[in-house]
Write a protein that holds these residues in place. Structure first.
Motif, PDB file in Angstrom:
ATOM      1  N   ILE A 187     -45.683  45.925 -53.537  1.00  0.00           N
ATOM      2  CA  ILE A 187     -46.482  44.758 -53.135  1.00  0.00           C
ATOM      3  C   ILE A 187     -46.025  43.529 -53.924  1.00  0.00           C
ATOM      4  O   ILE A 187     -45.844  42.445 -53.387  1.00  0.00           O
ATOM      5  CB  ILE A 187     -47.993  45.002 -53.361  1.00  0.00           C
ATOM      6  CG1 ILE A 187     -48.477  46.163 -52.479  1.00  0.00           C
ATOM      7  CG2 ILE A 187     -48.796  43.731 -53.068  1.00  0.00           C
ATOM      8  CD1 ILE A 187     -49.929  46.570 -52.731  1.00  0.00           C
ATOM      9  N   ALA A 188     -45.807  43.724 -55.221  1.00  0.00           N
ATOM     10  CA  ALA A 188     -45.397  42.595 -56.066  1.00  0.00           C
ATOM     11  C   ALA A 188     -44.047  42.051 -55.628  1.00  0.00           C
ATOM     12  O   ALA A 188     -43.916  40.856 -55.354  1.00  0.00           O
ATOM     13  CB  ALA A 188     -45.362  43.018 -57.534  1.00  0.00           C
ATOM     14  N   TYR A 235     -48.384  29.021 -51.330  1.00  0.00           N
ATOM     15  CA  TYR A 235     -49.170  29.871 -52.237  1.00  0.00           C
ATOM     16  C   TYR A 235     -50.384  30.465 -51.538  1.00  0.00           C
ATOM     17  O   TYR A 235     -50.731  31.626 -51.758  1.00  0.00           O
ATOM     18  CB  TYR A 235     -49.610  29.083 -53.479  1.00  0.00           C
ATOM     19  CG  TYR A 235     -48.469  28.817 -54.425  1.00  0.00           C
ATOM     20  CD1 TYR A 235     -47.684  29.875 -54.897  1.00  0.00           C
ATOM     21  CD2 TYR A 235     -48.162  27.533 -54.850  1.00  0.00           C
ATOM     22  CE1 TYR A 235     -46.620  29.639 -55.749  1.00  0.00           C
ATOM     23  CE2 TYR A 235     -47.095  27.287 -55.701  1.00  0.00           C
ATOM     24  CZ  TYR A 235     -46.332  28.338 -56.145  1.00  0.00           C
ATOM     25  OH  TYR A 235     -45.274  28.113 -56.980  1.00  0.00           O
ATOM     26  N   GLN A 236     -51.017  29.626 -50.700  1.00  0.00           N
ATOM     27  CA  GLN A 236     -52.197  30.117 -49.983  1.00  0.00           C
ATOM     28  C   GLN A 236     -51.831  31.267 -49.041  1.00  0.00           C
ATOM     29  O   GLN A 236     -52.594  32.222 -48.896  1.00  0.00           O
ATOM     30  CB  GLN A 236     -52.856  28.978 -49.203  1.00  0.00           C
ATOM     31  CG  GLN A 236     -53.616  27.997 -50.096  1.00  0.00           C
ATOM     32  CD  GLN A 236     -54.722  28.698 -50.871  1.00  0.00           C
ATOM     33  OE1 GLN A 236     -55.484  29.489 -50.327  1.00  0.00           O
ATOM     34  NE2 GLN A 236     -54.795  28.433 -52.171  1.00  0.00           N
ATOM     35  N   LEU A 241     -51.533  37.214 -48.157  1.00  0.00           N
ATOM     36  CA  LEU A 241     -50.723  38.378 -47.777  1.00  0.00           C
ATOM     37  C   LEU A 241     -50.913  39.522 -48.784  1.00  0.00           C
ATOM     38  O   LEU A 241     -51.048  40.685 -48.408  1.00  0.00           O
ATOM     39  CB  LEU A 241     -49.235  38.001 -47.701  1.00  0.00           C
ATOM     40  CG  LEU A 241     -48.805  37.137 -46.506  1.00  0.00           C
ATOM     41  CD1 LEU A 241     -47.352  36.696 -46.665  1.00  0.00           C
ATOM     42  CD2 LEU A 241     -48.982  37.897 -45.192  1.00  0.00           C
ATOM     43  N   ILE A 242     -50.926  39.168 -50.069  1.00  0.00           N
ATOM     44  CA  ILE A 242     -51.126  40.196 -51.105  1.00  0.00           C
ATOM     45  C   ILE A 242     -52.508  40.830 -50.939  1.00  0.00           C
ATOM     46  O   ILE A 242     -52.674  42.046 -50.977  1.00  0.00           O
ATOM     47  CB  ILE A 242     -50.969  39.602 -52.527  1.00  0.00           C
ATOM     48  CG1 ILE A 242     -49.529  39.102 -52.731  1.00  0.00           C
ATOM     49  CG2 ILE A 242     -51.336  40.632 -53.600  1.00  0.00           C
ATOM     50  CD1 ILE A 242     -49.287  38.405 -54.053  1.00  0.00           C
ATOM     51  N   ARG A 245     -52.668  43.317 -48.091  1.00  0.00           N
ATOM     52  CA  ARG A 245     -52.018  44.594 -48.409  1.00  0.00           C
ATOM     53  C   ARG A 245     -52.885  45.457 -49.326  1.00  0.00           C
ATOM     54  O   ARG A 245     -53.057  46.637 -49.097  1.00  0.00           O
ATOM     55  CB  ARG A 245     -50.691  44.338 -49.131  1.00  0.00           C
ATOM     56  CG  ARG A 245     -49.614  44.034 -48.167  1.00  0.00           C
ATOM     57  CD  ARG A 245     -48.555  45.105 -48.118  1.00  0.00           C
ATOM     58  NE  ARG A 245     -47.399  44.439 -47.573  1.00  0.00           N
ATOM     59  CZ  ARG A 245     -46.179  44.550 -48.040  1.00  0.00           C
ATOM     60  NH1 ARG A 245     -45.938  45.358 -49.042  1.00  0.00           N
ATOM     61  NH2 ARG A 245     -45.207  43.895 -47.498  1.00  0.00           N
ATOM     62  N   VAL A 246     -53.408  44.789 -50.391  1.00  0.00           N
ATOM     63  CA  VAL A 246     -54.191  45.553 -51.369  1.00  0.00           C
ATOM     64  C   VAL A 246     -55.459  46.102 -50.708  1.00  0.00           C
ATOM     65  O   VAL A 246     -55.815  47.270 -50.900  1.00  0.00           O
ATOM     66  CB  VAL A 246     -54.532  44.688 -52.610  1.00  0.00           C
ATOM     67  CG1 VAL A 246     -55.494  45.416 -53.535  1.00  0.00           C
ATOM     68  CG2 VAL A 246     -53.257  44.315 -53.363  1.00  0.00           C
ATOM     69  N   THR A 247     -56.119  45.271 -49.910  1.00  0.00           N
ATOM     70  CA  THR A 247     -57.352  45.706 -49.258  1.00  0.00           C
ATOM     71  C   THR A 247     -57.083  46.878 -48.319  1.00  0.00           C
ATOM     72  O   THR A 247     -57.813  47.876 -48.318  1.00  0.00           O
ATOM     73  CB  THR A 247     -57.986  44.531 -48.469  1.00  0.00           C
ATOM     74  OG1 THR A 247     -58.130  43.430 -49.363  1.00  0.00           O
ATOM     75  CG2 THR A 247     -59.340  44.905 -47.902  1.00  0.00           C
TER      76      THR A 247
END
Ligand code: MG
Length: 371
Positions: A187-188, A235-236, A241-242, A245-247
């Motif tokens: 993800i990072a 940035y927004q 997007l991050i 993915r995490v959710t």
């Protein structure tokens, strides 16, 4: 004052039944007494941060060589982003945050200079001499190469952190905490490479419209904030997007934990599928982004030229030391009697930062440079 014993009791109360408890650690190779107020995994976390290899991550390449600019990710900032994402996931799933963070902080210690091109160069040079793999090199560093203690080599980390680094050998039987780090890594880098790629000008935002998930989030951000600067919009988009993915990862992982009846830490290691994973829709959505990064960034001619230069540079260093090992510094030469010369040189080069490798090249090959 909170004692280690109390922290261990707290873990039993607050972690999920399938989270790995510090008190259940299989321990360290070399016996040591326990610390009065830090758990074994907290102690590993601190040992990694205080290591030489960790500090050197600052001057090692992620995608862009460190001298190309101060704005891009280095291995150190990449590592910190991985640790942060891993912490969020581990905390939300009630896994052991200290263990996940320790694995995350150590996961890239084995990378040599110049990122993956450096690894390719070392792998070629070590053909027939045991090869080179950055995961195994991370283990060599924490088990052997860091010199900190009078009575044993390495950092003497717990079995669980070492196992988390050994994903080369046990890709399917990782603990849940190690699986978290593996996905957090992905993800990072997907997102910070996208970010750095745009900042560098190698990727243009318009090109990204062909990627469905980017297009969707881009549209949402534009609708909500029609007049923001492109820089802020970028940035927004990336932070959303991050978050997506995490959710998705949290939902799917929780579903798999339930479906597979994961009750103890060892349950996750005996099933044949990853428990910490994306759902099928996210699997589909992330593929085009990965393909894009692969063709447009990792194989951009500018990146390829830098990578090829790095490989030539490392090969030249390696061959020079091999031809005349007396050019190696004393601490490295002292290991020559104990290990094969190729391995000794490989460890030495793998430990270099980009900057150090370039300086060393200058010293050895430029006639007017001081040696
Ligand atoms: Mg990584």
């Amino acid at each position: 004052m909170l004692t280690r014993k109390q922290l261990e009791v707290q873990e039993r109360r607050t972690l999920a039944p399938f989270g790995l408890k510090a008190a259940d650690s299989r321990g360290r190779v070399h016996r040591e007494g326990e610390h009065p107020y830090r758990t074994c995994f907290q102690r590993d976390h601190d040992r990694i941060i205080h290591s030489t290899a960790f500090r050197r991550l600052e001057y090692k390449t992620q995608v862009f060589v460190t001298h190309e600019g101060d704005y891009y990710r280095t291995r150190l900032t990449h590592t910190l982003e991985v640790a942060q994402i891993a912490e969020t996931i581990a905390r939300t799933l009630r896994l052991n945050v200290d263990l996940a963070k320790s694995i995350a902080l150590a996961h890239d210690l084995g990378h040599g200079p110049f990122g993956h091109s450096g690894e390719d160069a070392l792998r070629d040079l070590m053909k027939g001499h045991g090869g080179f793999d950055h995961n195994l090199q991370a283990l060599r560093i924490v088990d052997l190469l860091e010199e900190r203690y009078p009575t044993f080599p390495g950092l003497n980390l717990t079995w669980e952190v070492r196992e988390g680094l050994n994903k080369h050998r046990v890709p399917l039987h990782l603990s849940l905490e190690a699986q978290v780090v593996d996905v957090a890594d992905e993800i990072a880098y997907d997102h910070h490479d996208l970010d750095d790629g745009i900042t560098s000008g190698l990727i243009r935002e318009e090109e990204l419209q062909g990627i469905p998930i980017w297009r969707r989030v881009h549209r949402e951000v534009k609708k909500r904030f029609p007049d923001i600067r492109p820089e802020v919009r970028k940035y927004q988009i990336i932070r959303r997007l991050i978050d997506l993915r995490v959710t998705d990862l949290l939902r799917e992982s929780e579903r798999r934990i339930r479906k597979r009846g994961i009750r103890r830490p060892s349950d996750a290691q005996s099933v044949r599928e990853r428990i910490i994973a994306f759902g099928p829709e996210m699997e589909r959505l992330r593929a085009p982004l990965k393909r894009f990064l692969n063709t447009r960034l990792y194989h951009h001619y500018h990146v390829v030229r830098m990578a090829d230069k790095a490989q030539r540079l490392l090969s030249a260093l390696f061959e020079t030391y091999l031809r005349k090992p007396e050019q190696l510094p004393d601490t490295t030469r002292n290991r020559l009697g104990k290990e094969e010369i190729h391995r000794v040189i490989c460890d030495y080069i793998a430990g270099m930062t980009d900057r150090y490798a370039m300086e060393e090249y200058r010293k050895l090959f430029h006639p007017f440079e001081r040696v």
